[in-house]
Scaffold this active site. Structure first.
Site, PDB file in Angstrom:
ATOM      1  N   ASP A 526       0.949  -1.157  -0.277  1.00  0.00           N
ATOM      2  CA  ASP A 526      -0.107   0.010   0.156  1.00  0.00           C
ATOM      3  C   ASP A 526       1.045   1.142  -0.051  1.00  0.00           C
ATOM      4  O   ASP A 526       1.676   1.470   0.238  1.00  0.00           O
ATOM      5  CB  ASP A 526      -0.442  -0.289   1.321  1.00  0.00           C
ATOM      6  CG  ASP A 526      -1.933   0.976   1.433  1.00  0.00           C
ATOM      7  OD1 ASP A 526      -2.645   1.159   0.175  1.00  0.00           O
ATOM      8  OD2 ASP A 526      -2.086   1.525   2.323  1.00  0.00           O
ATOM      9  N   GLU A 555       1.670  -0.449  -5.299  1.00  0.00           N
ATOM     10  CA  GLU A 555       0.601   0.754  -5.104  1.00  0.00           C
ATOM     11  C   GLU A 555       0.952   2.101  -5.717  1.00  0.00           C
ATOM     12  O   GLU A 555       1.053   2.928  -4.867  1.00  0.00           O
ATOM     13  CB  GLU A 555      -1.012   1.080  -3.909  1.00  0.00           C
ATOM     14  CG  GLU A 555      -1.766   1.258  -3.859  1.00  0.00           C
ATOM     15  CD  GLU A 555      -2.479   2.488  -3.237  1.00  0.00           C
ATOM     16  OE1 GLU A 555      -3.854   2.753  -3.423  1.00  0.00           O
ATOM     17  OE2 GLU A 555      -1.814   2.440  -2.156  1.00  0.00           O
ATOM     18  N   ASP A 620     -10.868   1.959  -4.163  1.00  0.00           N
ATOM     19  CA  ASP A 620     -10.789   3.445  -3.641  1.00  0.00           C
ATOM     20  C   ASP A 620     -11.289   4.537  -5.024  1.00  0.00           C
ATOM     21  O   ASP A 620     -10.532   5.832  -4.828  1.00  0.00           O
ATOM     22  CB  ASP A 620      -9.104   3.649  -4.038  1.00  0.00           C
ATOM     23  CG  ASP A 620      -8.262   3.426  -2.877  1.00  0.00           C
ATOM     24  OD1 ASP A 620      -8.529   3.472  -1.794  1.00  0.00           O
ATOM     25  OD2 ASP A 620      -7.130   2.451  -2.836  1.00  0.00           O
TER      26      ASP A 620
END
Length: 794
Positions: A526, A555, A620
């Site tokens: 992340d 990410e 997201d």
């Protein structure tokens, strides 16, 4: 009255030309940009303010309420204007400026004597200063194309030690000399800092070129990195920059999709030059061979399937999963309710991310056969480790499965059962921040004392104290530590701390190794840009030492070249692909959107390009159907069209290099806008949901097409054979097998004539349509509306 008010607004926004009223620009030489979701928070020329006499002006076309900040390219704090609690402009404000728009407007930014900013919005009245046109034919006709061997060889990303030849030229007299400028890019964080450092200025050697002149030079790139290059050219009339084009790349601060060059007068500030980028990767960079054969199924576990109702979070239950920080969780009464969003009148409390449906690992195990039937052979899970929220990015214990999801043994069982079906499992976590409700931090005293911030007080004796950077002189507990991007529920870790690094990846039983030992096939990490590069270099080495065949996925949302040099990650979540393909499928110009994909073909090492996590929907961002215009309360006609566009996007996804990624529920028509509605539960029939079986059949048909044709996974990729407003035609080659893929985003069929590599023969339609005959290297293709064709020659 309306006309009078409009006139007043126009007079207010009209730039004055009275000499006595003019003042120096308050921001000096800096260029100020409007930056927000309207432009992916990038500093784009289209949203650049122009200073005129006593105020900054910008013409903007927008609809609805927009949130934004005003800032320079570097987000310089002294030059950034944010919003106060009411959405009004304020230096150092805590939020965004908010304004409502209804078409064409002029924005006027002025400053009071004390520096207080004022932003007025009215009808469009400002006339920008037009750029001075270039009439120099020698400059205008000088050419360079980074994708053409005549001008640059070899093509694309190259290993360290490579020598690359560059050539430019024109066909008219007047080009006197040329210099190849090589620079090395420095970029930190989420593109906040981006600059180029000089490497070499190489005088290019002239070569005869008919009536004109050509110039050539070579440079050996010895070290890995991202380099910039451009050409300074001189004619009888002046000096110019031959540079990258002005194409906007999704989420990416730097403009330019590469390819044919643009010429502009040499700016006084060389930071304004648009560099071409050259990726130089590690010579031994390898990506697991299985990555290019992946079709991901991407799951937000709390919302996929409830396989064990005994572990469901319940208010007042007294178990760890029944509490959210210092209060009870919220529990949905039925599986197919909408996720709660505070402030919408849905009856929920004021907290985000504390509502639960009951999805768990047992539910995943129960549905592995379904996941396999969709065509997936890799399962990507957002975090499953103990955490109070429903998203689990606020880690409470990196080495324990959340009790609402099951146990560590359940994870081992999930990996084992998935492997029996040929499915790999890739978990996710953040090594950038933890949860405030964790034994590491312990703000709410839900764990035994010993956290670094026990009960809201700094505990310097904690074994975790060095994991965080505290400010003990601050009186407000919320200001005594750094929350990631200001979110106090997510205390940011000190990534330089040796103790944290040992726990994260150095120790034999580190978090990284712990789950690889229990069956994980790799890791998705992340918020990668917020973690230092040297951390990721060490982390990658630890992963590959434990399992050389493990896949590492970052990410990142912008051009991820710097992370794909062979020293950090194998792959990334491909948000550039997502935006390009969704916008194309929604009707935007194929030629314009495809430029984003051409950038990646040139900038990314091929081994990474073929392993990219090619997304359409994510947890997201709004789901694809929402992007295509369908709202949850929309009519049947809008839904039908949105699903046709989704089918086109999936067709493109399945016929393009990389790893197609299906976000759970997309395959059965699950909709939803921005968070939290993009995280709705999967509509299982036995829970009262309704799946679109016809859409599911389309997904299965397209995943099968990809699995059946290795050329779609492994085949070479060149520039498009054809790209216009609607149609893209690509050619792929894998050994003796050729594939021609064509897509059409128009609502009517389109016929195009295309030059192909083969001289003659017959192309078989892999989806059962009519064969196509090749004559003299040319084919005529009719591409169905909102879909595509795959033509095979073996």
């Amino acid at each position: 009255m309306f006309k009078f008010l409009t006139l007043c607004a126009a007079l207010l926004l009209a730039p004055t030309t009275h000499a006595a009223a003019c003042k120096p620009a308050p921001m000096g030489d800096a260029t100020l940009y409007l930056r927000g979701p309207i432009n992916n928070w990038a500093a784009q020329d289209e949203q650049a303010f122009e200073y005129r006499c006593n105020a900054y002006y910008l013409n903007l076309k927008a609809q609805g309420t927009q949130e934004f900040k005003l800032a320079d390219e570097d987000w310089t704090a002294a030059l950034t204007i944010a919003g106060d609690a009411q959405g009004q402009p304020a230096r150092g404000g805590p939020g965004n400026i908010r304004r409502s728009f209804s078409g064409e407007h002029t924005l006027r930014l002025s400053f009071a004597a004390d520096g207080t900013p004022r932003l007025d919005v009215g009808p469009r009245t400002f006339k920008p200063t037009p750029p001075k046109p270039i009439t120099d034919k020698a400059a205008l006709t000088t050419r360079f194309d980074s994708r053409h061997a005549e001008f640059k060889a070899p093509f694309g990303a190259q290993p360290a030690g490579s020598e690359i030849r560059f050539s430019i030229g024109n066909d008219v007299p007047g080009l006197k000399q040329a210099t190849l400028v090589i620079e090395r890019r420095q970029m930190t964080g989420n593109q906040e800092q981006l600059a180029y450092e000089p490497v070499a200025r190489i005088a290019m050697t002239p070569q005869s070129r008919g009536m004109g002149t050509g110039f050539t030079a070579s440079h050996r790139f010895d070290a890995t990195g991202i380099y910039g290059y451009w050409f300074e050219i001189e004619t009888d009339q002046g000096t110019y920059a031959l540079q990258n084009n002005k194409d906007t790349i999704y989420w990416t601060r730097e403009k330019g999709s590469m390819g044919p060059a643009a010429v502009e007068r040499l700016p006084s500030n060389l930071n304004r030059v648009r560099r071409y980028r050259q990726t130089i990767h590690a010579p031994g960079f390898e990506v697991p061979a299985w990555a290019k054969d992946i079709v991901y199924y991407y799951v937000f576990p709390e919302r996929f399937r409830n396989g064990d109702k005994a572990n469901d979070p319940r208010p007042g239950g007294g178990r760890p999963q029944d509490r959210y920080q210092d209060r009870d969780v919220e529990r949905h009464a039925t599986w197919n309710e909408k996720p709660f969003k505070p402030g919408t009148g849905d009856g929920s409390d004021k907290l985000f991310n504390n509502d639960f449906f009951g999805g768990d690992l047992q539910g995943l195990i129960d549905k592995l056969d379904y996941i396999k039937s969709v065509g997936a052979n890799a399962l990507y899970l957002t975090p499953v480790f103990r955490a109070p929220s429903n998203h689990k990015y606020d880690a409470a214990d990196y080495k324990q499965i959340d009790p609402a999801f099951g146990s560590n043994d359940d994870f081992v069982r999930l990996c084992a059962e998935a492997a029996k079906r040929g499915i790999r499992v890739i978990p996710d976590t953040s090594l950038n921040h933890v949860g405030s409700d964790s034994p590491y931090f312990n703000r709410f005293l839900n764990f035994p004392k010993g956290g670094a911030f026990d009960g809201g007080k700094i505990n310097s004796a904690s074994p975790y104290a060095s994991w965080f950077k505290f400010k003990p002189d601050e009186a407000d507990p919320n200001k005594q530590f750094q929350g990631w991007v200001g979110v106090t529920d997510l205390p940011e870790l000190n990534k330089d701390d040796p103790s944290w690094r040992a726990y994260a990846y150095r120790d034999k039983d580190s978090v990284t190794n712990y789950w690889l030992d229990r069956g994980a096939a790799g890791w998705r990490m992340d918020v990668v840009p917020w973690v230092p590069d040297d951390f990721w270099r060490e982390w990658r080495a630890a992963v590959k030492t434990k399992n050389p065949d493990a896949l590492t996925v970052a990410e990142t949302w912008f051009d991820a070249s710097k992370y794909l040099l062979g020293d950090m990650f194998d792959s990334t979540m491909n948000y550039i692909f997502r935006n390009a393909v969704l916008d194309y499928a929604a009707g935007k110009s194929a030629r314009e959107t495809y430029a984003n994909l051409e950038l990646m073909r040139e900038a990314y090492p091929q081994q990474a390009l073929y392993a990219l996590m090619n997304l359409l929907s994510t947890h997201d961002q709004a789901r694809a159907l929402h992007h295509f215009g369908y709202q949850d309360d929309g009519d049947a006609k809008a839904l039908k069209l949105a699903k046709q566009r989704l089918r086109l996007a999936v067709f493109f996804q399945m016929t393009y290099p990389g790893s197609p990624t299906i976000y759970y529920g997309d395959e059965v028509g699950l909709g939803g806008g921005d968070d939290p509605f993009n995280r709705a539960p999967y509509p299982w029939a036995d829970e009262g949901g309704k799946a679109d079986e016809a859409l599911l059949a389309d997904f299965k048909r397209l995943t099968k097409l990809r699995h059946d044709l290795p050329v779609l996974r492994h085949g070479s990729l060149t520039a498009p054979l054809h790209a216009d407003a609607n149609v893209v035609v690509l050619v792929r080659q894998d050994g003796k097998t050729w594939a021609i893929t064509a897509t059409n985003n128009s609502t009517t069929a389109r016929t195009v004539s295309v030059v192909v590599p083969m001289a003659a023969g017959t192309l078989r339609d892999a989806l059962g349509g009519a064969d196509v005959t090749v004559k003299n290297h040319r084919v005529q293709l009719t591409v169905p509306p909102l879909f595509g064709r795959v033509l095979i020659k073996q």
